[in-house]
Design a protein around this motif. Structure first.
Motif, PDB file in Angstrom:
ATOM      1  N   GLU A 281       0.860  -1.276   0.396  1.00  0.00           N
ATOM      2  CA  GLU A 281      -0.227   0.157  -0.259  1.00  0.00           C
ATOM      3  C   GLU A 281       0.506   1.011  -0.196  1.00  0.00           C
ATOM      4  O   GLU A 281       2.100   1.479   0.321  1.00  0.00           O
ATOM      5  CB  GLU A 281      -0.451  -0.134   0.917  1.00  0.00           C
ATOM      6  N   ILE A 282       0.731   2.061  -1.050  1.00  0.00           N
ATOM      7  CA  ILE A 282       1.045   3.163  -0.612  1.00  0.00           C
ATOM      8  C   ILE A 282       0.246   4.310  -0.597  1.00  0.00           C
ATOM      9  O   ILE A 282      -0.880   4.823  -1.418  1.00  0.00           O
ATOM     10  CB  ILE A 282       2.212   3.744  -2.339  1.00  0.00           C
ATOM     11  N   THR A 283       0.225   5.454   0.383  1.00  0.00           N
ATOM     12  CA  THR A 283       0.123   6.648   0.351  1.00  0.00           C
ATOM     13  C   THR A 283       0.821   7.657  -0.122  1.00  0.00           C
ATOM     14  O   THR A 283       1.666   7.820  -0.382  1.00  0.00           O
ATOM     15  CB  THR A 283      -0.238   6.688   1.944  1.00  0.00           C
ATOM     16  N   ARG A 284      -0.656   8.499  -0.802  1.00  0.00           N
ATOM     17  CA  ARG A 284       0.005  10.331  -0.911  1.00  0.00           C
ATOM     18  C   ARG A 284       1.133  10.718  -0.132  1.00  0.00           C
ATOM     19  O   ARG A 284       1.795  11.436  -0.738  1.00  0.00           O
ATOM     20  CB  ARG A 284      -1.049  10.692  -0.897  1.00  0.00           C
ATOM     21  N   LYS A 285       0.972  10.368   1.183  1.00  0.00           N
ATOM     22  CA  LYS A 285       1.852  11.419   1.665  1.00  0.00           C
ATOM     23  C   LYS A 285       3.210  10.269   1.617  1.00  0.00           C
ATOM     24  O   LYS A 285       3.972  11.734   1.753  1.00  0.00           O
ATOM     25  CB  LYS A 285       1.975  10.949   3.491  1.00  0.00           C
TER      26      LYS A 285
END
Length: 437
Positions: free
Chosen positions: A330-334
């Motif tokens: 999972e990759i977050t925008r942050k």
């Protein structure tokens, strides 16, 4: 005398009535001139439809409204656009991209050597001009304008297929900093594709036309063009339908590819942490690069995204076959923003330069226009908004702003109805672009 005036008035009225009825009940004529945006990373073709006054950006057979600016040579064919990109990993030495960086430019040997070091294909020096060496069933060289011609030919055929008529004439956009030689070589590329160029228009001016700024009472327009590989900032001053480029600055080594590369490196490190092996096979790198690019696009509209990539990890110094694994993350925008924050902040440097060189305070900018797909990134828009204290104009798709403006100008050159106010560019021969590397 009165009878003659009455007759003339009747004729004029009849002509207006015929024109009105024709416009209402007869099918509008097909566009005669296409608008071309030959970008560094992507390119597009647009048409201005007479009668409706609408611009259509022509899509390919898959519905995609832009094609990658890449050309790949095989033993049997020359492929352009998406077909070329599909071969980029398996045929890297013969897949040419970024040709726009070389077109019409004269290089010192050491400069060309430094510029070409980043590419997997071979760039050679031919009396100061760049050429690309191709090795298929024999070895030969091609020029940057030939690469451009294959992309323009593909877009010409896309437009002809969509409109159902042959196309011979076009308007094309170029960077504002292109000199006369670069413009002439761009025209030569179009001629090789069987196109007559009626007018060359600067990309920032085309973007301003797409936003309708050639018709409204706007004086100072700042255009931020952030694409896949380059950042260009232009300060335009407009009086009526005329544009003067007051200042330009940019960074020809900053763009969406750099943001993707940071995320790719981060993803490779995650693979190494999870499986103890760094992905090295070309197929694995290709899959990861595609997944990262998709993740970057998803993060412009979603706070998180997931990457699912099948990999074949090869343990170094081992004769065992590659180990098949499924990488999930999972990759977050942050996370994406933190990885690229220093690069995002670099966008403000050329903005400050053009304001200083144009003798303008940031409060005096009437419109901030965003061009290029990378300006969709929320953090970039926030940085620009905070600097100016107001929102940029986002009423036009930034990916298609330039081609939309070029298509409008193409419609004008083709005499399309309804008549538009043409945007004239005032030559500024003393202008120089400040380039940051």
């Amino acid at each position: 005398m009165a009878g003659e005036i009455s007759m003339i008035g009747s004729v004029i009225l009849a002509l207006f009535l015929a024109g009105y009825l024709g416009q209402q009940y007869l099918p509008p004529p097909k566009p005669k001139v296409i608008g071309l945006d030959l970008g560094t990373t992507f390119c597009s073709v647009g048409v201005f439809h007479p009668g409706s006054g609408e611009v259509e950006v022509v899509a390919d057979e898959e519905g995609r409204r832009s094609i990658p600016s890449a050309v790949s040579f095989t033993t049997t064919a020359v492929l352009a656009g998406h077909e070329a990109v599909d071969l980029a990993d398996s045929n890297p030495q013969n897949t040419i991209y970024d040709a726009k960086r070389f077109i019409g430019k004269t290089f010192e040997p050491e400069v060309l050597e430094r510029e070409s070091a980043r590419y997997p294909f071979k760039v050679i020096n031919n009396n100061g001009s760049a050429e690309f060496e191709i090795s298929t069933n024999h070895t030969f060289t091609v020029s940057p304008e030939f690469i451009g011609s294959r992309l323009l030919l593909k877009m010409k055929k896309m437009a002809e297929q969509q409109l159902g008529v042959p196309i011979q004439k076009a308007v094309i956009s170029v960077p504002a900093e292109f000199d006369e030689r670069q413009r002439n070589y761009t025209i030569r590329a179009a001629n090789l594709a069987g196109l007559e160029i009626l007018r060359v228009i600067n990309e920032p001016t085309a973007a301003a036309m797409a936003y309708g700024l050639h018709k409204v009472d706007v004086l100072n327009v700042l255009v931020v063009d952030l694409g896949g590989g380059t950042l260009d900032v232009s300060l335009l001053n407009k009086q009526g339908g005329m544009f003067l480029t007051r200042a330009m600055a940019g960074n020809n080594k900053l763009g969406g590819q750099d943001f993707s590369q940071r995320l790719l490196q981060f993803t490779k490190e995650r693979v190494t942490q999870e499986f103890g092996v760094t992905p090295a096979l070309k197929e694995d790198i290709h899959r990861l690069r595609q997944a990262v690019e998709a993740a970057k696009l998803n993060l412009t509209v979603h706070p998180t995204t997931n990457i699912h990539v099948p990999l074949h990890l090869q343990i170094q110094d081992s004769s065992d076959p590659p180990k098949k694994v499924m990488f999930n993350a999972e990759i977050t925008r942050k996370q994406f923003e933190e990885l690229n924050e220093d690069l995002f902040q670099k966008i403000l440097t050329p903005i400050k330069i053009v304001l200083a060189e144009g003798y303008l305070e940031k409060e005096e900018v009437d419109e901030i226009v965003l061009v290029g797909g990378s300006t969709r990134i929320p953090r970039i828009r926030k940085i620009i908004t905070e600097f100016f204290g107001k929102e940029p104009n986002t009423s036009v798709d930034p990916d298609l702003a330039v081609v939309t403006g070029v298509a409008i100008q193409a419609g004008i050159m083709g005499g399309s109805w309804p008549l538009q106010v043409s945007a004239l560019e005032i030559p500024n021969r003393h202008l120089r672009k400040t380039n940051l590397n």
